[in-house]
Design a protein around this motif. Structure first.
Motif, PDB file in Angstrom:
ATOM      1  N   UNK A   1       0.823  -1.205   0.000  1.00 56.30           N
ATOM      2  CA  UNK A   1       0.000   0.000   0.000  1.00 56.30           C
ATOM      3  C   UNK A   1       0.860   1.258   0.000  1.00 56.30           C
ATOM      4  N   UNK A   2       1.954   1.227   0.754  1.00 52.62           N
ATOM      5  CA  UNK A   2       2.860   2.375   0.764  1.00 52.62           C
ATOM      6  C   UNK A   2       3.535   2.552  -0.589  1.00 52.62           C
ATOM      7  N   UNK A   3       3.879   1.456  -1.256  1.00 60.16           N
ATOM      8  CA  UNK A   3       4.471   1.527  -2.591  1.00 60.16           C
ATOM      9  C   UNK A   3       3.504   2.175  -3.575  1.00 60.16           C
ATOM     10  N   UNK A   4       2.220   1.786  -3.511  1.00 60.40           N
ATOM     11  CA  UNK A   4       1.220   2.369  -4.400  1.00 60.40           C
ATOM     12  C   UNK A   4       1.042   3.858  -4.127  1.00 60.40           C
ATOM     13  N   UNK A   5       1.055   4.245  -2.841  1.00 66.58           N
ATOM     14  CA  UNK A   5       0.867   5.650  -2.483  1.00 66.58           C
ATOM     15  C   UNK A   5       2.036   6.505  -2.950  1.00 66.58           C
ATOM     16  N   UNK A   6       3.248   6.057  -2.703  1.00 67.27           N
ATOM     17  CA  UNK A   6       4.405   6.861  -3.099  1.00 67.27           C
ATOM     18  C   UNK A   6       4.541   6.903  -4.617  1.00 67.27           C
ATOM     19  N   UNK A   7       4.080   5.876  -5.310  1.00 64.60           N
ATOM     20  CA  UNK A   7       4.110   5.880  -6.775  1.00 64.60           C
ATOM     21  C   UNK A   7       3.159   6.938  -7.326  1.00 64.60           C
ATOM     22  N   UNK A   8       1.955   7.026  -6.745  1.00 72.01           N
ATOM     23  CA  UNK A   8       0.994   8.031  -7.206  1.00 72.01           C
ATOM     24  C   UNK A   8       1.510   9.441  -6.944  1.00 72.01           C
ATOM     25  N   UNK A   9       2.078   9.679  -5.766  1.00 73.74           N
ATOM     26  CA  UNK A   9       2.579  11.012  -5.453  1.00 73.74           C
ATOM     27  C   UNK A   9       3.782  11.373  -6.313  1.00 73.74           C
ATOM     28  N   UNK A  10       4.641  10.407  -6.605  1.00 75.92           N
ATOM     29  CA  UNK A  10       5.795  10.668  -7.468  1.00 75.92           C
ATOM     30  C   UNK A  10       5.337  11.104  -8.852  1.00 75.92           C
ATOM     31  N   UNK A  11       4.360  10.411  -9.406  1.00 79.35           N
ATOM     32  CA  UNK A  11       3.834  10.792 -10.723  1.00 79.35           C
ATOM     33  C   UNK A  11       3.210  12.177 -10.675  1.00 79.35           C
ATOM     34  N   UNK A  12       2.483  12.475  -9.624  1.00 74.95           N
ATOM     35  CA  UNK A  12       1.847  13.784  -9.488  1.00 74.95           C
ATOM     36  C   UNK A  12       2.899  14.892  -9.451  1.00 74.95           C
ATOM     37  N   UNK A  13       3.957  14.675  -8.700  1.00 73.76           N
ATOM     38  CA  UNK A  13       4.998  15.700  -8.585  1.00 73.76           C
ATOM     39  C   UNK A  13       5.747  15.879  -9.898  1.00 73.76           C
ATOM     40  N   UNK A  14       6.020  14.786 -10.587  1.00 75.44           N
ATOM     41  CA  UNK A  14       6.738  14.902 -11.856  1.00 75.44           C
ATOM     42  C   UNK A  14       5.900  15.614 -12.912  1.00 75.44           C
ATOM     43  N   UNK A  15       4.582  15.428 -12.892  1.00 81.66           N
ATOM     44  CA  UNK A  15       3.722  16.092 -13.870  1.00 81.66           C
ATOM     45  C   UNK A  15       3.628  17.590 -13.600  1.00 81.66           C
ATOM     46  N   UNK A  16       3.498  17.959 -12.330  1.00 85.23           N
ATOM     47  CA  UNK A  16       3.294  19.357 -12.001  1.00 85.23           C
ATOM     48  C   UNK A  16       4.550  20.133 -11.731  1.00 85.23           C
ATOM     49  N   UNK A  17       5.651  19.431 -11.489  1.00 89.02           N
ATOM     50  CA  UNK A  17       6.913  20.097 -11.168  1.00 89.02           C
ATOM     51  C   UNK A  17       7.958  19.647 -12.165  1.00 89.02           C
TER      52      UNK A  17
END
Length: 267
Positions: free
Chosen positions: A176-192
């Motif tokens: 579950x932590x792997x899935x969460x950090x994967x989603x946040x990583x993608x979000x940050x790379x798209x917006x930043x």
């Protein structure tokens, strides 16, 4: 305050977003940033990270008065005044647990303890069968011997007259932590994006719109950050499970019977 001030490494990811054109260094950087954010928002408990501590043996006394021999017993007893103002007798031979008939030789480790990788006394590594870990963080000697009463804190671990424990601190990074950090990583790379000085995905938008007699109010998108959430469904669902009360650090109980271990932070 926890033993670690951040994750000891970037958490593993399974990115579901497009990474073509992204340099591996950039992906690694945003993965580490996402890991640091979720480590803090989840209560600074996710690890596990290796740490070396110099424990102190459990104490029976709150002070060190003059000892005397009791009329009957197995050894010297020491009178002392407890924190409640009452006189009691304490044995210098060790401490009896509230659920054990005999002495338990134990030291206290900062929790949560994931596993113990090495116990070193005077340069000798003890076998794993010589000790066990009882919750919450009690390292109990099981081979009939006892932990050292004192050690030379000026000497490096592994030297004569030293006592050190190497263990991993923190909860594991589960699926579950792997899935969460994967989603946040993608979000940050798209917006930043690389080279940008701000995160476009997190910029404050308009909160009120009025045109031709039509008035619309929008919530402030940044208010959710004050609640310790990100606005990402999977990330916030995981945070609500692992940290439902939005703790900023692990809860802990202090006891005068267990001395806090010494941790060297530099060099």
């Amino acid at each position: 305050m926890p033993l670690q001030t951040g994750p000891c490494m970037a958490w593993p990811t399974e990115l579901c977003c497009e990474t073509e054109g992204k340099e591996p260094e950039e992906i690694e950087r945003w993965t580490l940033i996402a890991s640091q954010i979720l480590w803090a928002l989840s209560g600074r408990r996710i690890g596990p990270c290796p740490v070396v501590v110099r424990p102190c043996k459990r104490a029976c006394l709150e002070s060190s008065p003059v000892s005397f021999q009791a009329g009957i017993g197995t050894g010297p007893w020491i009178p002392y005044i407890g924190s409640d103002g009452l006189w009691r007798n304490a044995s210098v031979c060790g401490c009896k647990s509230d659920c054990s008939c005999g002495e338990l030789c134990e030291v206290w480790l900062e929790t949560p303890v994931y596993d113990v990788t090495e116990v070193n006394i005077d340069g000798q590594v003890l076998p794993a069968t010589a000790y066990r870990v009882d919750a919450p963080g009690r390292l109990v000697r099981t081979d009939g011997e006892c932990w050292p009463d004192c050690q030379d804190m000026s000497a490096a671990p592994g030297q004569p007259n030293t006592f050190s424990v190497t263990y991993r601190w923190g909860l594991p990074v589960d699926e579950a932590a792997v899935a969460a950090v994967s989603e946040l990583t993608c979000h940050l790379m798209k917006g930043c994006g690389s080279g940008s000085c701000g995160c476009k995905a997190t910029q404050r938008g308009a909160t009120r719109f009025i045109r031709q007699g039509v008035e619309m109010d929008f919530g402030d998108p940044t208010l959710i950050y004050k609640e310790g959430r990100t606005g990402l469904p999977l990330v916030d669902l995981w945070l609500s499970v692992v940290n439902p009360y939005r703790l900023t650090s692990p809860s802990r109980v202090y006891s005068p019977d267990f001395k806090r271990p010494r941790v060297t932070t530099w060099p």
